[in-house]
Design an enzyme around this catalytic site. Structure first.
Site, PDB file in Angstrom:
ATOM      1  N   GLU A   8       0.837  -1.207   0.000  1.00  0.00           N
ATOM      2  CA  GLU A   8       0.000   0.000   0.000  1.00  0.00           C
ATOM      3  C   GLU A   8       0.870   1.254   0.000  1.00  0.00           C
ATOM      4  O   GLU A   8       0.582   2.219   0.708  1.00  0.00           O
ATOM      5  CB  GLU A   8      -0.956  -0.017   1.192  1.00  0.00           C
ATOM      6  CG  GLU A   8      -1.813  -1.273   1.247  1.00  0.00           C
ATOM      7  CD  GLU A   8      -2.762  -1.316   2.434  1.00  0.00           C
ATOM      8  OE1 GLU A   8      -2.798  -0.347   3.210  1.00  0.00           O
ATOM      9  OE2 GLU A   8      -3.463  -2.327   2.584  1.00  0.00           O
ATOM     10  N   CYS A  36     -11.488   1.194   7.049  1.00  0.00           N
ATOM     11  CA  CYS A  36     -10.896   2.468   7.447  1.00  0.00           C
ATOM     12  C   CYS A  36     -11.401   3.637   6.616  1.00  0.00           C
ATOM     13  O   CYS A  36     -11.529   4.761   7.110  1.00  0.00           O
ATOM     14  CB  CYS A  36      -9.373   2.396   7.367  1.00  0.00           C
ATOM     15  SG  CYS A  36      -8.724   1.843   5.779  1.00  0.00           S
TER      16      CYS A  36
END
Length: 629
Positions: A314, A406
């Site tokens: 990521e 998230c």
């Protein structure tokens, strides 16, 4: 609660409220900047309040986040399994923060009962020494045993931010008391005089601690934030298979001149470091932030305002490594950068920060949720191939929630606080950074009354600003001129901005600003190999894309090549461009010149704002378009 003098919470009801007189500008409270529902941003905030926040609350219940607390206090069977990722508590905290900023924005009482129930639940689940994280209390890990991956301090950071926002916007300190007890434990354990040395594998607590200092006046909270930044890059964390760059633990913050590793973590860390600068004025820290900001935005940012080019970790890639179809471009990274870029503006000013915030709001952030406000993208690629398969965090179409959730609550809190990024003040001027229908209350130093902004932006480039009230002689109005505007007028006369990118006029006079929002073709830096030979279509702050739903019969998105010498035309459905459709060859590889060119079919295609793609049906999409020239 602290005995130290508290900040005037209502006046500081904004996501970044510096105490020190270090920066070049001051923010305004969210309640002082009212985005009107007649504009794009104000309508978005209303949708956030009416759809997104309630949806997030429902999903916290459905996903088990709240049951994780209930099992600890006996409200449900204690044998009920823990549900969700180890950091699932942070989603609860972000939704609370979203509610807090919505209270500050609109004064709503619609969520008061939910807040009462959830904060009471958190208080009852908290251990006597202040510790509170349901996954650890459920036995998934031992306390403080895995600072690299357990997210304990990250979870606390989001609790602190929610608690500070509630104190500032609603005047309630019940969550703040819970958060302070946990912070006290962390300070005793990991502080400058603590029992252990440790930092969190996921930066976020740093900016939260600075905001806690700003709210309470207790210097120890600022000292703890600075201590954690000082330790970053000293090998405190166990690197693991992804290496120390993943955690930004490969190089001390002040020595780092590039951004690296997990994009969200890096950008949250930079926001926290900039917050520390805004209170201490440490030049070395700001120098590092300047260089890192340039690296992030001039070498590693997608045209949409997204960050992170690698799925595996990521992470940021190398300079100019910006693949369109494999972009990770996590929504949370854009939100983290919005926080950072705003703090960098407060630190030293300049229109480049507002330009980036505008790009992020109108493109990457807007694309991350659907038109109804209840379905979300986690990753935001700039190309979707026709045969793309759904991945856990990169599905073909927006989802109502994610196992790692998230992004949806982060979107909710970002939109609720969006008014904070519209304007700022100094002792002599009010600056407008983002253009939307808005009423902005003047602080006493600049007179009395309201600055009214009226515009159809970004549909057109006319922005009318008037003062309904009085202003002292010498008070100025500063208006950001976006870097993309090739011609700008004020009250009908050509005008050039000052070196910082702002036009200034007497505040009492107001202004009619006209920006050039004609469609334009954009090319990438030649080292962005992934889009070499392609162009992107932009209009004003908006990035455009072509989508399969708009293709003529028999034409595939990936076969379209555009004519850049033919001016795009604004139409009711988007921007129409002249192009050709070139059928692909059958061979995967062929010797140059060995095959006859495929017949090109002239076509006209309509491009739509990237932010709106995927609202009709899943299908192919791309931002960067090959040329036929």
């Amino acid at each position: 609660m602290t005995d130290q003098p508290a900040s005037p919470s209502r006046a500081a009801a904004t996501p970044a409220a510096p105490r020190a007189d270090v920066g070049v500008a001051r923010p305004l409270p969210v309640g002082a900047v009212r985005l009107l529902p007649t504009g794009v941003l104000g309508a978005w905030q209303d949708r956030n309040a009416q759809a997104t926040i309630p949806h997030c609350i429902d999903q916290l219940e459905a996903a088990g986040n709240l049951d994780n607390y209930r099992r600890l206090v006996g409200d449900i069977d204690p044998a009920t399994p823990y549900r969700g990722f180890i950091f699932a508590d942070s989603d609860v905290h972000k939704v609370i923060e979203a509610v807090a900023w919505e209270i500050g924005r609109s004064g709503t009482t619609a969520f008061d009962g939910w807040l009462d129930e959830v904060i009471d639940l958190l208080a009852r689940a908290q251990e006597p020494d202040g510790y509170l994280m349901t996954a650890i209390q459920a036995g998934l890990r031992e306390r403080w045993a895995d600072l690299e991956n357990a997210h304990e301090l990250y979870v606390l950071g989001h609790m602190v931010q929610a608690a500070v926002a509630l104190q500032r916007c609603a005047g309630r300190d019940d969550l703040l008391r819970v958060a302070l007890r946990f912070v006290d434990l962390v300070d005793a354990t990991f502080g400058p005089d603590g029992e252990r040395v440790g930092i969190c594998g996921h930066p976020e607590i740093e900016t939260a601690l600075v905001e806690l200092y700003r709210e309470t006046g207790e210097q120890r909270h600022l000292a703890l934030a600075q201590h954690m930044i000082d330790l970053r890059g000293t090998g405190t964390l166990v690197a693991g298979g992804l290496g120390p760059q993943y955690f930004q633990d490969h190089e001390p913050v002040r020595q780092a001149r590039t951004v690296a590793g997990h994009a969200v973590r890096q950008l949250y860390l930079a926001a926290g470091a900039t917050d520390v600068y805004l209170e201490t004025g440490e030049a070395e820290l700001l120098d590092a932030m300047h260089d890192q900001w340039v690296d992030a935005h001039e070498r590693k940012m997608y045209i949409s305002g997204a960050f992170g080019s690698r799925h595996r970790d990521e992470a940021f890639g190398s300079a100019y490594e910006l693949p369109s179809d494999r972009a990770y471009a996590e929504t949370c990274a854009t939100i983290a950068d919005l926080h950072w870029s705003w703090r960098m503006f407060l630190a030293d000013g300049g229109s480049r920060y507002g330009d980036v915030v505008e790009r992020e709001i109108h493109n990457a952030l807007a694309a991350s949720l659907d038109a109804g406000g209840t379905r979300f993208f986690y990753a935001n690629p700039l190309q979707s191939r026709p045969d793309k398969h759904s991945e856990e965090s990169a599905p073909r179409e927006r989802l109502p929630w994610y196992p790692c959730a998230c992004c949806p609550p982060n979107i909710a809190r970002a939109v609720a606080q969006m008014g904070a990024y519209v304007a700022s003040v100094t002792d002599s001027e009010i600056a407008v950074h983002q253009f939307a229908d808005a009423d902005i209350d003047l602080p006493e130093a600049l007179g009395s009354g309201t600055v009214r902004v009226r515009t159809r932006y970004p549909e057109d480039g006319v922005v009318e600003v008037t003062l309904d009230g009085t202003a002292p002689a010498g008070a100025r109005l500063a208006l950001r001129v976006p870097a993309w505007s090739t011609s700008t007028t004020v009250d009908g006369r050509a005008a050039d901005p000052d070196p910082d990118g702002y036009l200034r006029v007497p505040l009492a006079d107001g202004a009619r600003l006209e920006l050039d929002v004609a469609p334009r073709w954009t090319v990438a830096h030649p080292r962005v190999d992934a889009v070499r030979g392609c162009v992107a279509l932009e209009r004003g702050p908006l990035v455009y894309a072509i989508e399969q739903a708009d293709m003529p019969d028999g034409v595939e998105v990936d076969d379209v090549r555009v004519h850049t010498d033919s001016p795009p035309r604004v139409t009711e459905g988007g921007v129409t461009v002249s192009a050709v459709a070139v059928p692909p060859p059958s061979a995967l590889y062929a010797t140059l010149g060995s095959t006859a060119p495929a017949p090109a079919r002239p076509v006209t295609v309509t491009a739509i704002p990237f932010a709106t793609w995927g609202n009709r049906t899943p299908g192919a999409m791309r931002v960067w378009l090959p040329t036929a020239d």
